[in-house]
Design a protein around this motif. Sequence first.
Motif, PDB file in Angstrom:
ATOM      1  N   UNK A   1       0.821  -1.204   0.000  1.00  0.00           N
ATOM      2  CA  UNK A   1       0.000   0.000   0.000  1.00  0.00           C
ATOM      3  C   UNK A   1       0.854   1.253   0.000  1.00  0.00           C
ATOM      4  N   UNK A   2       1.940   1.210   0.753  1.00  0.00           N
ATOM      5  CA  UNK A   2       2.874   2.336   0.772  1.00  0.00           C
ATOM      6  C   UNK A   2       3.517   2.513  -0.593  1.00  0.00           C
ATOM      7  N   UNK A   3       3.801   1.419  -1.298  1.00  0.00           N
ATOM      8  CA  UNK A   3       4.360   1.530  -2.649  1.00  0.00           C
ATOM      9  C   UNK A   3       3.402   2.255  -3.585  1.00  0.00           C
ATOM     10  N   UNK A   4       2.100   1.982  -3.459  1.00  0.00           N
ATOM     11  CA  UNK A   4       1.128   2.690  -4.286  1.00  0.00           C
ATOM     12  C   UNK A   4       1.170   4.186  -4.032  1.00  0.00           C
ATOM     13  N   UNK A   5       1.213   4.563  -2.764  1.00  0.00           N
ATOM     14  CA  UNK A   5       1.357   5.970  -2.402  1.00  0.00           C
ATOM     15  C   UNK A   5       2.654   6.541  -2.959  1.00  0.00           C
ATOM     16  N   UNK A   6       3.742   5.809  -2.819  1.00  0.00           N
ATOM     17  CA  UNK A   6       5.060   6.307  -3.203  1.00  0.00           C
ATOM     18  C   UNK A   6       5.153   6.585  -4.699  1.00  0.00           C
ATOM     19  N   UNK A   7       4.678   5.661  -5.518  1.00  0.00           N
ATOM     20  CA  UNK A   7       4.753   5.877  -6.961  1.00  0.00           C
ATOM     21  C   UNK A   7       3.864   7.046  -7.388  1.00  0.00           C
ATOM     22  N   UNK A   8       2.719   7.175  -6.724  1.00  0.00           N
ATOM     23  CA  UNK A   8       1.842   8.309  -7.031  1.00  0.00           C
ATOM     24  C   UNK A   8       2.524   9.629  -6.693  1.00  0.00           C
ATOM     25  N   UNK A   9       3.205   9.678  -5.542  1.00  0.00           N
ATOM     26  CA  UNK A   9       3.829  10.933  -5.142  1.00  0.00           C
ATOM     27  C   UNK A   9       5.005  11.280  -6.043  1.00  0.00           C
ATOM     28  N   UNK A  10       5.801  10.284  -6.407  1.00  0.00           N
ATOM     29  CA  UNK A  10       6.921  10.546  -7.315  1.00  0.00           C
ATOM     30  C   UNK A  10       6.405  11.062  -8.662  1.00  0.00           C
ATOM     31  N   UNK A  11       5.343  10.434  -9.174  1.00  0.00           N
ATOM     32  CA  UNK A  11       4.765  10.881 -10.441  1.00  0.00           C
ATOM     33  C   UNK A  11       4.186  12.286 -10.304  1.00  0.00           C
ATOM     34  N   UNK A  12       3.528  12.556  -9.187  1.00  0.00           N
ATOM     35  CA  UNK A  12       2.944  13.874  -8.950  1.00  0.00           C
ATOM     36  C   UNK A  12       4.008  14.960  -8.930  1.00  0.00           C
ATOM     37  N   UNK A  13       5.104  14.730  -8.230  1.00  0.00           N
ATOM     38  CA  UNK A  13       6.155  15.741  -8.148  1.00  0.00           C
ATOM     39  C   UNK A  13       6.674  16.107  -9.537  1.00  0.00           C
ATOM     40  N   UNK A  14       6.855  15.110 -10.383  1.00  0.00           N
ATOM     41  CA  UNK A  14       7.387  15.376 -11.715  1.00  0.00           C
ATOM     42  C   UNK A  14       6.333  15.993 -12.635  1.00  0.00           C
ATOM     43  N   UNK A  15       5.083  15.635 -12.437  1.00  0.00           N
ATOM     44  CA  UNK A  15       4.013  16.248 -13.230  1.00  0.00           C
ATOM     45  C   UNK A  15       3.861  17.727 -12.877  1.00  0.00           C
ATOM     46  N   UNK A  16       3.985  18.065 -11.598  1.00  0.00           N
ATOM     47  CA  UNK A  16       3.912  19.469 -11.185  1.00  0.00           C
ATOM     48  C   UNK A  16       5.042  20.273 -11.819  1.00  0.00           C
ATOM     49  N   UNK A  17       6.252  19.727 -11.780  1.00  0.00           N
ATOM     50  CA  UNK A  17       7.387  20.417 -12.406  1.00  0.00           C
ATOM     51  C   UNK A  17       7.113  20.708 -13.880  1.00  0.00           C
ATOM     52  N   UNK A  18       6.609  19.709 -14.572  1.00  0.00           N
ATOM     53  CA  UNK A  18       6.333  19.864 -15.995  1.00  0.00           C
ATOM     54  C   UNK A  18       5.232  20.898 -16.228  1.00  0.00           C
ATOM     55  N   UNK A  19       4.152  20.801 -15.442  1.00  0.00           N
ATOM     56  CA  UNK A  19       3.005  21.683 -15.649  1.00  0.00           C
ATOM     57  C   UNK A  19       3.351  23.147 -15.401  1.00  0.00           C
ATOM     58  N   UNK A  20       4.293  23.394 -14.516  1.00  0.00           N
ATOM     59  CA  UNK A  20       4.693  24.776 -14.228  1.00  0.00           C
ATOM     60  C   UNK A  20       5.575  25.363 -15.326  1.00  0.00           C
ATOM     61  N   UNK A  21       6.217  24.505 -16.089  1.00  0.00           N
ATOM     62  CA  UNK A  21       7.194  24.984 -17.074  1.00  0.00           C
ATOM     63  C   UNK A  21       6.751  24.821 -18.523  1.00  0.00           C
ATOM     64  N   UNK A  22       5.939  23.845 -18.817  1.00  0.00           N
ATOM     65  CA  UNK A  22       5.494  23.600 -20.185  1.00  0.00           C
ATOM     66  C   UNK A  22       4.470  24.659 -20.601  1.00  0.00           C
ATOM     67  N   UNK A  23       4.731  25.393 -21.666  1.00  0.00           N
ATOM     68  CA  UNK A  23       3.833  26.449 -22.122  1.00  0.00           C
ATOM     69  C   UNK A  23       3.081  25.997 -23.372  1.00  0.00           C
TER      70      UNK A  23
END
Length: 596
Positions: A300-322
Amino acid sequence: MPRYTAPVKDTLFVLDAVAGLYHHGNVPGFASVSPDLVEAVLNEGGKFCSEVLAPLNLPGDRQGCTRHPDGSVTAPDGFRDAYQQFCDGGWGGLIADEHHGGQGLPYTIGAVLQEYIAASNMAFGMYPGLSEGAQAAIDVVGTPEQKAKYLPPMVHGRWTGTMNLTEPQCGTDLGLIRTRAEPQADGRWSITGTKIFISAGEHDLSENIIHLVLAKTPGAPDSVKGISLFLVPKFMVGDDGSLGARNGVSCGSIEHKMGIHANATCVMNYDGATGYLLGEEMKGLAAMFIMMNAARLGVGIQGLAQADAAYQNAVDYAKNRQQGRSLTGAKNPDGKADPIIVHPDVRRMLMDARSYTEGMRALVLWSAIRVDLARKSPEPEARELADDLISLLTPVIKGYGTDRGYEVATNCQQVLGGHGYIAEWGMDQFVRDARIAMIYEGTNGIQALDLVGRKLGAKGGRGTQAWLGQVGGDIAAATDERLAFITAPLSAALGDVQAGILWLLQNGMTNPDNAGAGATAFMRMMGHVALGHMWLKMAGAALAALDAGAADPDFMQAKLTTARFFAARVLPETSGLRAQLEAGAETVMAMPAEMF
């Protein structure tokens, strides 16, 4: 290259405001746990994960493990050195008993590090992770001699451990196993058979590997009641702890998998291997469940972990991709386009990811405290209540947690559009690695069946009533009108769960297919309410902090904003899930098999 930063600040908030880590000083292992100590451990652990493990995640996935002609296996480049740093840092012994060389910290602190390790490098984390489960089983059912011989080197990390259940012809139905154990004159056993899907079954990170193997003894019932558990070392161990000859166990092949490529998932062949009975004969499944229950929480923690890692990188992209302009007017007038984080549908995916990861982190750590209390509380009533609650919530954490974790990882890949589908960005790895968490340690369909078929009614429904009472009690106690945005929908969602339980009682007994057909919908309902309960706690804590003049008001305001999203857009799903549940089994089971 994807990046990862351990969410230390959020974790500290949850440990204090939701999990109540510092309110259990009478429980062994908690007395020395201070906020300063916890922050230091989390910062150092987070640094190790972000600086050592995360850079190995993508290249390790691309390289994978290598099996050599002699059956030996090497992990990807850099893993051996990282594992040595892991051992030297004492991370493997963080929560282990001090008598075996561990540091004796609460399981809850270990759960935090599990998340950070899995988010930074899930495949790496499986090597020591499986070993922790093996240690737990040996510690509970092993003889004093077995504990003294095997646990100290496993706690230090010089030796690792595995769990060997699955065979080619059986997975969930362990009564079908064919691996045999023959007694020997000297009290040892000869183990013969084949096991598949054995994570970390063979590798070059540790000096020895201690396999825990399910097998049947002569004359045992040909069912789960006839299963025994055996300790089978890769290298024989002398009375003085020295390593001797290679045992009759070998890696026949490495599975070619969709994800977790950097972890060696092996076919293990036991050819008259020397084994030692662990626990009582024909009581092996109960002993193995010590590992499996710990593993299910870990998954269950692995499910949370992969979601958070993906979220962090998606946020980075969304803030910079125009791309494109905001629907309400340009937000980046000096550029030709706005960053995509201005678009509502991108925001929808990111807010869903945020509300899940922060809510799930709270549920995991609130539940982890229950694990600690169930194991070590000096008060019998507290141990009983904690055990009832964690038993009920384990299938929810594993099943709902990994279902939602995979959804979040996929949506975060979607945020990157075409780049999310390109391997160099690494988003595909988060999706592929998250997928296995829905499958191993009991598929999520099995978790749902376990929840409705066993856990809801266990001990006369004592755990279920306790959990419903706690959620309902916290709703009733939240009298601050500023919390009405969540208390009202959470109360309605709780009502859907209660109605679902009643429906299952009335219809599941008369036709068990009704329970089976609605189990997944019910598990999702209960998961939504469990996270809603956590968001109620976090929202209340955030408001209290703001009223007291919080040092970081933006952090607390973000908590409230995310709580509002979860309350408005996730909790209402329970009504539709209830309708699915109450539809029963007729439309699911009506079509004859030959018509598919």
